[in-house]
Design a protein around this motif. Sequence first.
Motif, PDB file in Angstrom:
ATOM      1  N   GLU A 169       0.659  -1.365  -0.069  1.00  0.00           N
ATOM      2  CA  GLU A 169       0.033  -0.046   0.063  1.00  0.00           C
ATOM      3  C   GLU A 169       0.951   1.277   0.000  1.00  0.00           C
ATOM      4  N   ASP A 219      -5.242  -3.100   0.237  1.00  0.00           N
ATOM      5  CA  ASP A 219      -6.147  -2.357  -0.756  1.00  0.00           C
ATOM      6  C   ASP A 219      -5.442  -2.014  -1.914  1.00  0.00           C
ATOM      7  N   LYS A 276      -4.929   1.356  -3.503  1.00  0.00           N
ATOM      8  CA  LYS A 276      -3.637   2.392  -2.794  1.00  0.00           C
ATOM      9  C   LYS A 276      -2.093   1.842  -3.374  1.00  0.00           C
TER      10      LYS A 276
END
Length: 342
Positions: free
Chosen positions: A130, A156, A159
Amino acid sequence: MKLLIKSLALAASLSFAAGTAFADNLPIKFTLDWKAQGPHSWFYLAKEKGYFADEGLDVTIDQGEGSSAAVTRVMSGTYDAGFGDINALIRAAAKAPDEAPVMVYLVYNGAPFAIISKKDGDVQSLKDLEGKTVAAPTGSATFQLFPALAEANGFDAGKVELLNASQNLIEQMLVRGQADAIAQFGQTSYMNFIAMDLDPNEDFNWFYYSDNGLDLYSNGIIVSKKLIEDHPEAVEGLVAAINRAIMDVVADPEVGIDALVAIEPLTDTGLEAERLQYTIDNQLETAETAEIGLGDLDTQRLGNSIQMNADLESFDRLPEASAIFDGSFLPEKSERMLPAAN
């Protein structure tokens, strides 16, 4: 003099007959997933030793731009067959069922997908990605499956900055600090690092998808629906010839490297021999292939891959396993059991 004339006439007749027979072979355009390397040697060996010709085929082999791109090439009709990723094929079958190819022989039973970072870099775990940059070739199946890896490992993907990069620059981008990690086939980067005088094990972290929640299949022989419909005997012959060559190369990898050098004279034979053996040991020789033979697959495992891709892409329709893989063209199991190396 008459004997000489008859001999010349006979020779001309035989030459014409051979040329006619060659001309009668069905032309097949075949795309690789990547530039010609050790793990592609069986395709070139099948051509060199006449295995394709034995099956009535005239196969032209072109180099590729990625495992996912190989699926697109066959879908477009530019190629009749190729060496592509089954996950890209699943997504194609969900979105364009009438145009999507079908896999008829699974080669990479163990998936080679990996995220690779520097041992002394900022990425020491997948969650560290990330806010970082990951580079991959545009047509890479590893790149396409990255969001699924993120979901399985609780980070994520949104990201993470994903960079599309030329296939011959990926490892250099990591080493030079232009990317924090790369998404690549393990055997590709492993050997490329060796070629750069780096130690793959000591200098880099390896996060294989298969070790991090994604039990996936990977590359195999894909063919167009048109080829199956118009020339099913050619599909059977293509599979038989490639299987025959794979068994030759597994038994004696040197014959594969010789066939590769005949096509690519500047091949680093030592490096490609290592890459080939790495692939055999990690992608071909698995517990599953020891049980069912190379080329075939487990329907439940394929079903899990279909569902994973569906969750990732939000398919409008879930393709059936039979639309992805057709094992009816496979040689007998006894002919697909991997031999011991010489």
